[in-house]
Motif scaffolding. Structure first.
Motif, mmCIF file in Angstrom:
data_model
loop_
_atom_site.group_PDB
_atom_site.id
_atom_site.type_symbol
_atom_site.label_atom_id
_atom_site.label_comp_id
_atom_site.label_asym_id
_atom_site.label_seq_id
_atom_site.Cartn_x
_atom_site.Cartn_y
_atom_site.Cartn_z
ATOM 1 N N ALA A 109 0.829 -1.198 0.000
ATOM 2 C CA ALA A 109 0.000 0.000 0.000
ATOM 3 C C ALA A 109 0.869 1.255 0.000
ATOM 4 C CB ALA A 109 -0.938 -0.003 1.208
ATOM 5 N N GLY A 110 1.945 1.248 0.793
ATOM 6 C CA GLY A 110 2.836 2.397 0.819
ATOM 7 C C GLY A 110 3.489 2.641 -0.527
ATOM 8 N N ARG A 111 3.912 1.568 -1.187
ATOM 9 C CA ARG A 111 4.556 1.722 -2.494
ATOM 10 C C ARG A 111 3.563 2.242 -3.532
ATOM 11 N NH1 ARG A 111 5.174 -1.522 -6.812
ATOM 12 N NH2 ARG A 111 4.300 -3.358 -5.777
ATOM 13 N N LEU A 112 2.319 1.767 -3.459
ATOM 14 C CA LEU A 112 1.312 2.184 -4.433
ATOM 15 C C LEU A 112 0.907 3.645 -4.274
ATOM 16 C CD1 LEU A 112 -1.005 -0.967 -4.488
ATOM 17 C CD2 LEU A 112 0.516 -0.184 -6.321
ATOM 18 N N MET A 113 1.157 4.234 -3.102
ATOM 19 C CA MET A 113 0.793 5.638 -2.914
ATOM 20 C C MET A 113 1.689 6.585 -3.691
ATOM 21 S SD MET A 113 -1.947 5.480 -1.227
ATOM 22 C CE MET A 113 -2.240 7.216 -0.947
ATOM 23 N N THR A 114 2.714 6.059 -4.353
ATOM 24 C CA THR A 114 3.567 6.903 -5.200
ATOM 25 C C THR A 114 3.537 6.450 -6.666
ATOM 26 O OG1 THR A 114 5.550 5.551 -4.778
ATOM 27 C CG2 THR A 114 5.105 7.372 -3.264
ATOM 28 N N VAL A 115 2.598 5.563 -7.016
ATOM 29 C CA VAL A 115 2.486 5.061 -8.392
ATOM 30 C C VAL A 115 1.273 5.715 -9.050
ATOM 31 C CG1 VAL A 115 2.162 3.035 -9.849
ATOM 32 C CG2 VAL A 115 3.554 2.865 -7.766
ATOM 33 N N PRO A 116 1.471 6.506 -10.122
ATOM 34 C CA PRO A 116 0.328 7.163 -10.761
ATOM 35 C C PRO A 116 -0.586 6.160 -11.456
ATOM 36 C CG PRO A 116 2.431 8.158 -11.428
ATOM 37 C CD PRO A 116 2.752 6.873 -10.732
ATOM 38 N N LEU A 117 -1.859 6.502 -11.538
ATOM 39 C CA LEU A 117 -2.803 5.747 -12.350
ATOM 40 C C LEU A 117 -2.718 6.259 -13.786
ATOM 41 C CD1 LEU A 117 -5.801 5.810 -9.871
ATOM 42 C CD2 LEU A 117 -4.609 3.744 -10.622
ATOM 43 N N PRO A 118 -2.779 5.375 -14.801
ATOM 44 C CA PRO A 118 -2.668 5.812 -16.199
ATOM 45 C C PRO A 118 -3.761 6.820 -16.557
ATOM 46 C CG PRO A 118 -2.447 3.428 -16.038
ATOM 47 C CD PRO A 118 -2.891 3.911 -14.688
ATOM 48 N N PRO A 119 -3.401 8.001 -17.057
ATOM 49 C CA PRO A 119 -4.412 9.032 -17.325
ATOM 50 C C PRO A 119 -5.297 8.738 -18.532
ATOM 51 C CG PRO A 119 -2.246 9.756 -18.051
ATOM 52 C CD PRO A 119 -2.037 8.462 -17.329
ATOM 53 N N ASP A 120 -4.911 7.781 -19.373
ATOM 54 C CA ASP A 120 -5.718 7.468 -20.552
ATOM 55 C C ASP A 120 -6.750 6.377 -20.266
ATOM 56 O OD1 ASP A 120 -3.771 5.545 -20.179
ATOM 57 O OD2 ASP A 120 -3.470 5.161 -22.324
ATOM 58 N N ARG A 121 -6.883 5.976 -19.031
ATOM 59 C CA ARG A 121 -7.854 4.958 -18.624
ATOM 60 C C ARG A 121 -8.725 5.522 -17.506
ATOM 61 N NH1 ARG A 121 -6.209 -0.348 -20.056
ATOM 62 N NH2 ARG A 121 -4.047 -0.537 -20.766
ATOM 63 N N PRO A 122 -9.850 4.862 -17.189
ATOM 64 C CA PRO A 122 -10.572 5.211 -15.972
ATOM 65 C C PRO A 122 -9.635 5.103 -14.763
ATOM 66 C CG PRO A 122 -11.939 3.822 -17.353
ATOM 67 C CD PRO A 122 -10.572 3.856 -17.990
ATOM 68 N N LEU A 123 -9.811 6.006 -13.810
ATOM 69 C CA LEU A 123 -8.811 6.200 -12.761
ATOM 70 C C LEU A 123 -9.077 5.318 -11.548
ATOM 71 C CD1 LEU A 123 -8.472 10.066 -13.147
ATOM 72 C CD2 LEU A 123 -6.828 8.314 -13.863
ATOM 73 N N TRP A 124 -8.947 3.993 -11.745
ATOM 74 C CA TRP A 124 -9.116 3.058 -10.636
ATOM 75 C C TRP A 124 -8.467 1.733 -11.000
ATOM 76 C CZ3 TRP A 124 -11.805 -1.643 -11.127
ATOM 77 C CH2 TRP A 124 -12.503 -1.809 -12.337
ATOM 78 N N GLU A 125 -8.214 0.914 -9.989
ATOM 79 C CA GLU A 125 -7.745 -0.454 -10.193
ATOM 80 C C GLU A 125 -8.059 -1.287 -8.963
ATOM 81 O OE1 GLU A 125 -3.587 -0.251 -11.015
ATOM 82 O OE2 GLU A 125 -3.010 0.251 -8.959
#
Length: 433
Positions: A109-125
């Motif tokens: 979770a800590g590592r994912l807080m610095t990974v951007p979500l792809p802007p060309d897709r819906p913003l969730w995973e």
């Protein structure tokens, strides 16, 4: 999307403007699943079955709240708009590498807080995390802050998973047992004066030099705490306070403990920024005011600390709702100014948010969600944030820290110990009304 493109609300757009490579503006829910549904008896995950369940939920007209999961943010016009974008569920719903238990889930979770979500897709995973528990995997849902704040995020989780079927608004993030009422009426002059005070306060140097404030790096740490909710609610009720008041009191102790553990100076007061839900959010994913709660350090009496905090929050909630969202975040220009100021401010020392979640267990494609912890972003120059979620009789708390600040694991352990002590304390004197 038919007709004219839907513009992002000012609050939602501000969360896009404030996103940056070193400050990824996402909210995250981490959890532990149980066996059942798409999770087999040996803990193996049937991703096909999970994707099918998610696809059915996104296509169901009974869940219009989930429309943002099939849209992306477009910058083609003068203002950002929501644009239809069919999600590729092989990307949005996937399995990641195994982790080592609950601590491994927190590290992820800590590592994912610095990974951007792809802007060309819906913003969730939605990520399935093997190894988070001996019997079954963990789960991580990440959503960009422009899609949802804490209150809206809980509502989306209830819709995406098997939650409550009605469309009633989610409750206030203030605490279990409280809900936002109508905002008190204020004169325009009073509102203007309060706005000037709030904006100028951002540049006022109120926090002395501390490791809690400074440039944010790309390495973060997250640690979880988890306590029974009922004893906390009983203790708060007996004292005439709220669970949120108990949480704030415990956060002050935990922050002080983490600073002392590393031999760091402890400020006499730790001003905490606390969101307060606003009524009438409409289609916006974000609708919160801001309440400042000064957490005094060095006070050993739990009753004294709780009484001070309860008095502040009792008055502060109404003021925050009356003032509404922060003035500088009501326009793209103002949001850029605010983002610049936020990296230099000495007005607040930490973030604390508490959201009331479902009282009953949720099910993810037939698998029970046994535990849940929310992780909120830290932004500007604030290196420490605490987020709490009441869920199915438990209070899950996540400490999110920049590694250049305090140790998240130390703060989480002290926070858990303090909450347990509050729950075990009998006869706390009632706070003054």
């Amino acid at each position: 999307m038919s007709g004219r493109p839907e513009r992002l609300s000012a609050a939602d757009a501000s969360n896009v403007v404030m996103d940056a490579r070193d400050q990824v503006n996402v909210v995250l829910l981490a959890g532990i699943l149980g066996v059942g549904g798409f999770v087999g008896e040996r803990g193996e995950a049937d991703l096909g079955r999970l994707r099918e369940a998610v696809a059915d939920r996104l296509a169901d007209p009974a869940y219009p709240d989930l429309a943002r999961f099939s849209q992306r943010v477009s910058f083609e016009g003068r203002a950002p708009t929501w644009q239809d974008c069919r999600p590729d569920l092989t990307h949005h719903v996937r399995q990641v590498d195994p982790v080592a238990g609950r601590d491994g889930l927190a590290h992820l979770a800590g590592r994912l807080m610095t990974v951007p979500l792809p802007p060309d897709r819906p913003l969730w995973e939605l990520l399935i995390v093997p190894g988070a528990a001996p019997e079954a995997p963990g789960i991580v849902l990440r959503v960009h802050h422009c899609v949802a704040d804490g209150v809206k995020g809980v509502r989306l989780v209830e819709r995406l998973f098997d939650g409550v079927p009605d469309a009633s608004p989610a409750p206030s993030p203030a605490a279990p047992g409280s809900a936002p009422g109508p905002a008190p009426r204020r004169s325009s002059w009073h509102t203007l004066a309060a706005a000037v005070v709030r904006v100028t306060a951002v540049v006022r140097a109120g926090v002395p030099p501390t490791v809690l404030l400074g440039p944010l790096g790309t390495e973060r740490a997250v640690a979880f705490a988890d306590v029974a909710l009922a004893p906390l609610a009983d203790a708060a009720r007996a004292a005439g306070a709220t669970v949120n008041d108990l949480l704030l009191a415990a956060v002050g102790v935990a922050t002080e403990a983490a600073l002392r553990a590393d031999g760091r100076p402890v400020p006499a007061v730790l001003p905490a920024s606390v969101p307060v839900a606003l009524p009438g959010r409409g289609a916006s994913g974000n609708a919160v005011g801001v309440m400042l709660v000064p957490l005094a350090t060095g006070e050993r009496s739990r009753a004294t600390r709780l009484a001070r905090i309860a008095a502040i929050t009792r008055a502060g909630k109404a003021g925050a709702r009356a003032q509404g969202t922060f003035e500088l975040t009501r326009s793209r220009w103002g949001s850029r100014v605010f983002a610049w100021l936020a990296r230099r401010q000495r007005f607040i020392a930490l973030f604390v948010t508490n959201v009331r979640g479902p009282t009953e267990r949720l099910w993810v494609a037939g698998a029970p969600l046994e535990r849940a912890w929310p992780v909120a972003p830290i932004q500007g120059n604030v290196r420490l944030g605490v987020a709490a979620l009441s869920y199915a009789g438990r209070l899950g708390v996540a400490v999110h820290a920049d590694v250049a600040g305090v140790r998240a694991s130390v703060a989480a352990r002290a926070l858990s110990d303090e909450l347990v002590c509050f729950a075990a304390t009998e006869g706390l004197p009632p706070v003054a009304a």
